[in-house]
Design a protein around this motif. Structure first.
Motif, PDB file in Angstrom:
ATOM      1  N   PRO A  95      84.026  49.461  57.060  1.00 33.69           N
ATOM      2  CA  PRO A  95      83.278  50.646  56.597  1.00 33.69           C
ATOM      3  C   PRO A  95      82.196  50.243  55.609  1.00 33.69           C
ATOM      4  N   PRO A  96      81.104  50.940  55.596  1.00 34.71           N
ATOM      5  CA  PRO A  96      80.025  50.584  54.664  1.00 34.71           C
ATOM      6  C   PRO A  96      80.475  50.739  53.210  1.00 34.71           C
ATOM      7  N   ASP A  97      80.006  49.824  52.357  1.00 36.77           N
ATOM      8  CA  ASP A  97      80.344  49.894  50.936  1.00 36.77           C
ATOM      9  C   ASP A  97      79.761  51.159  50.326  1.00 36.77           C
ATOM     10  N   ARG A  98      80.574  51.816  49.520  1.00 29.60           N
ATOM     11  CA  ARG A  98      80.084  52.996  48.820  1.00 29.60           C
ATOM     12  C   ARG A  98      79.290  52.560  47.590  1.00 29.60           C
ATOM     13  N   PRO A  99      78.214  53.244  47.305  1.00 28.76           N
ATOM     14  CA  PRO A  99      77.481  52.897  46.076  1.00 28.76           C
ATOM     15  C   PRO A  99      78.343  53.185  44.860  1.00 28.76           C
ATOM     16  N   PRO A 100      78.199  52.409  43.781  1.00 25.51           N
ATOM     17  CA  PRO A 100      79.013  52.646  42.584  1.00 25.51           C
ATOM     18  C   PRO A 100      78.774  54.042  42.032  1.00 25.51           C
ATOM     19  N   ALA A 101      79.838  54.621  41.499  1.00 29.03           N
ATOM     20  CA  ALA A 101      79.735  55.973  40.951  1.00 29.03           C
ATOM     21  C   ALA A 101      78.769  55.987  39.773  1.00 29.03           C
ATOM     22  N   ARG A 102      77.988  57.027  39.683  1.00 25.56           N
ATOM     23  CA  ARG A 102      77.040  57.174  38.586  1.00 25.56           C
ATOM     24  C   ARG A 102      77.806  57.527  37.317  1.00 25.56           C
ATOM     25  N   PRO A 103      77.596  56.787  36.216  1.00 19.45           N
ATOM     26  CA  PRO A 103      78.312  57.110  34.979  1.00 19.45           C
ATOM     27  C   PRO A 103      78.062  58.562  34.573  1.00 19.45           C
ATOM     28  N   SER A 104      79.103  59.211  34.089  1.00 16.72           N
ATOM     29  CA  SER A 104      78.979  60.626  33.753  1.00 16.72           C
ATOM     30  C   SER A 104      77.972  60.862  32.636  1.00 16.72           C
ATOM     31  N   TRP A 105      77.803  59.880  31.731  1.00 10.55           N
ATOM     32  CA  TRP A 105      76.872  60.095  30.631  1.00 10.55           C
ATOM     33  C   TRP A 105      75.425  60.150  31.099  1.00 10.55           C
ATOM     34  N   ARG A 106      75.157  59.682  32.313  1.00  8.45           N
ATOM     35  CA  ARG A 106      73.785  59.704  32.836  1.00  8.45           C
ATOM     36  C   ARG A 106      73.381  61.066  33.405  1.00  8.45           C
ATOM     37  N   LYS A 107      74.341  61.958  33.605  1.00  9.97           N
ATOM     38  CA  LYS A 107      74.018  63.265  34.155  1.00  9.97           C
ATOM     39  C   LYS A 107      73.131  64.034  33.177  1.00  9.97           C
ATOM     40  N   GLY A 108      71.943  64.405  33.614  1.00 12.43           N
ATOM     41  CA  GLY A 108      71.008  65.115  32.742  1.00 12.43           C
ATOM     42  C   GLY A 108      70.445  64.270  31.624  1.00 12.43           C
ATOM     43  N   CYS A 109      70.505  62.946  31.788  1.00 11.04           N
ATOM     44  CA  CYS A 109      70.077  62.027  30.728  1.00 11.04           C
ATOM     45  C   CYS A 109      68.568  62.130  30.502  1.00 11.04           C
ATOM     46  N   PRO A 110      68.110  62.226  29.251  1.00 11.10           N
ATOM     47  CA  PRO A 110      66.673  62.290  28.999  1.00 11.10           C
ATOM     48  C   PRO A 110      66.012  60.951  29.273  1.00 11.10           C
ATOM     49  N   PRO A 111      64.744  60.957  29.637  1.00  7.41           N
ATOM     50  CA  PRO A 111      64.048  59.680  29.818  1.00  7.41           C
ATOM     51  C   PRO A 111      63.845  58.977  28.482  1.00  7.41           C
ATOM     52  N   TRP A 163      73.564  64.004  21.355  1.00 12.49           N
ATOM     53  CA  TRP A 163      74.006  63.439  22.638  1.00 12.49           C
ATOM     54  C   TRP A 163      72.825  62.858  23.401  1.00 12.49           C
ATOM     55  N   ASP A 164      71.691  63.550  23.361  1.00 18.06           N
ATOM     56  CA  ASP A 164      70.491  63.031  24.025  1.00 18.06           C
ATOM     57  C   ASP A 164      69.998  61.753  23.343  1.00 18.06           C
ATOM     58  N   ASP A 165      69.983  61.743  22.011  1.00 16.45           N
ATOM     59  CA  ASP A 165      69.521  60.554  21.283  1.00 16.45           C
ATOM     60  C   ASP A 165      70.393  59.342  21.595  1.00 16.45           C
ATOM     61  N   VAL A 166      71.701  59.558  21.581  1.00 11.75           N
ATOM     62  CA  VAL A 166      72.631  58.456  21.810  1.00 11.75           C
ATOM     63  C   VAL A 166      72.476  57.914  23.226  1.00 11.75           C
ATOM     64  N   ARG A 167      72.204  58.798  24.172  1.00  9.28           N
ATOM     65  CA  ARG A 167      72.029  58.332  25.558  1.00  9.28           C
ATOM     66  C   ARG A 167      70.707  57.593  25.741  1.00  9.28           C
ATOM     67  N   ILE A 168      69.725  57.895  24.919  1.00 10.84           N
ATOM     68  CA  ILE A 168      68.490  57.100  24.926  1.00 10.84           C
ATOM     69  C   ILE A 168      68.812  55.665  24.471  1.00 10.84           C
ATOM     70  N   ALA A 169      69.572  55.569  23.383  1.00  9.09           N
ATOM     71  CA  ALA A 169      69.972  54.243  22.892  1.00  9.09           C
ATOM     72  C   ALA A 169      70.790  53.505  23.951  1.00  9.09           C
ATOM     73  N   ARG A 170      71.648  54.253  24.650  1.00 10.62           N
ATOM     74  CA  ARG A 170      72.488  53.623  25.678  1.00 10.62           C
ATOM     75  C   ARG A 170      71.635  53.073  26.823  1.00 10.62           C
ATOM     76  N   GLN A 171      70.615  53.814  27.213  1.00 12.10           N
ATOM     77  CA  GLN A 171      69.732  53.320  28.273  1.00 12.10           C
ATOM     78  C   GLN A 171      68.996  52.065  27.840  1.00 12.10           C
ATOM     79  N   LEU A 172      68.620  51.996  26.575  1.00 13.92           N
ATOM     80  CA  LEU A 172      67.923  50.806  26.080  1.00 13.92           C
ATOM     81  C   LEU A 172      68.827  49.573  26.165  1.00 13.92           C
ATOM     82  N   LEU A 173      70.130  49.757  26.027  1.00 17.31           N
ATOM     83  CA  LEU A 173      71.056  48.635  26.162  1.00 17.31           C
ATOM     84  C   LEU A 173      71.019  48.044  27.562  1.00 17.31           C
ATOM     85  N   ASP A 174      70.712  48.889  28.550  1.00 18.60           N
ATOM     86  CA  ASP A 174      70.716  48.440  29.945  1.00 18.60           C
ATOM     87  C   ASP A 174      69.393  47.825  30.389  1.00 18.60           C
ATOM     88  N   ARG A 175      68.398  47.877  29.553  1.00 22.35           N
ATOM     89  CA  ARG A 175      67.097  47.335  29.925  1.00 22.35           C
ATOM     90  C   ARG A 175      67.161  45.831  30.051  1.00 22.35           C
TER      91      ARG A 175
END
Length: 261
Positions: free
Chosen positions: A42-58, A249-261
């Motif tokens: 069976p085709p591999d399923r894409p990894p689940a999107r982390p819940s904190w990314r839902k509605g995440c600000p740019p 929550w929005d500010d913290v998720r901005i910081a979290r996205q920067l960790l993934d850069r």
């Protein structure tokens, strides 16, 4: 050929077979190897999107770019090579009027290789009693926020602008900040984090060297010695005003996205 199949089927019935599947053997003589096609993977399923990314600000645009003053680190501080060296220096010296009245100095704690570095204002009563940062109600709230962005507390480093509790939890005075902030500069130099999160206006103003409202400093990616710095509300402020939880929550998720850069 028909006789061979008749004998084969009779043998299976005698052995107790209730039914015989012929599809794989039709057209082959008895004893001839039967090859089957392997089951399709069976085709591999894409990894689940982390819940904190839902509605995440740019990630927002750039803000202030500051460099720590070189003169704030004297030779003795530069010689402190580890976080524990810095902590021991803080515990055993008095650098401002806050020190004599402390129960415990609160140097900070966390992972020496932390990618996320958190800076608050100063210790409260519980922190002063235990010698650890963010261990009261505000600390419990902060722990929950960190877990929600999949960055557990033991993976970050947490400290404050001043390392001793101001009386009645008042805001630290300018001379108290000036006397204590060199320790913070050295801690950041040792850890070399990927992202800094300033919790509250006191931490933000002290690190960025400005006098501006929190509203003016939020919603931008500042840099401190080239390290991205995000400003948000102090967890204690969220206990007083829950309406600030969503922007935090929005500010913290901005910081979290920067960790993934």
């Amino acid at each position: 050929m028909a006789g061979e199949w008749e004998r084969y089927l009779r043998q299976q019935i005698e052995l107790g077979g209730a039914e015989v599947v012929l599809s794989a053997a039709v057209g082959r003589s008895v004893g001839q190897a039967v090859t089957t096609e392997p089951a399709a993977r069976p085709p591999d399923r894409p990894p689940a999107r982390p819940s904190w990314r839902k509605g995440c600000p740019p990630i927002p645009g750039p803000g202030l770019a500051v460099e720590s003053p070189s003169h704030v680190l004297d030779d003795e501080l530069v010689a402190l090579g580890t976080l524990e060296d810095v902590a021991e220096r803080i515990r055993t010296t008095h650098c401002c009027a806050l020190c004599p009245n402390r129960t415990n100095a609160v140097p900070g704690e966390g992972n020496p290789q932390a990618r996320l570095f958190l800076v608050g204002e100063g210790p409260g009563a519980t922190e002063d009693a235990q010698g650890r940062p963010f261990v009261g109600q505000a600390g419990n709230l902060l722990n929950g926020i960190l877990e929600a962005i999949e960055v557990p507390r033991d993976s970050v480093y947490i400290t404050n602008i001043v390392k001793c509790r101001p009386p009645q939890n008042r805001k630290p005075l300018p001379d108290e900040i000036a006397a204590c902030i060199p320790y913070l500069h050295r801690q950041i130099e040792i850890v070399q984090p990927k992202v800094i999160l300033a919790l509250g206006s006191t931490a933000a103003e002290a690190m960025l060297g400005v006098r501006r409202s929190l509203a003016e400093l939020r919603g931008k990616v500042h840099t401190y010695n080239g390290i991205p710095l995000v400003v948000t509300y102090h967890p204690a402020a969220l206990l007083r005003n829950p309406n600030w939880k969503k922007p935090t929550w929005d500010d913290v998720r901005i910081a979290r996205q920067l960790l993934d850069r």
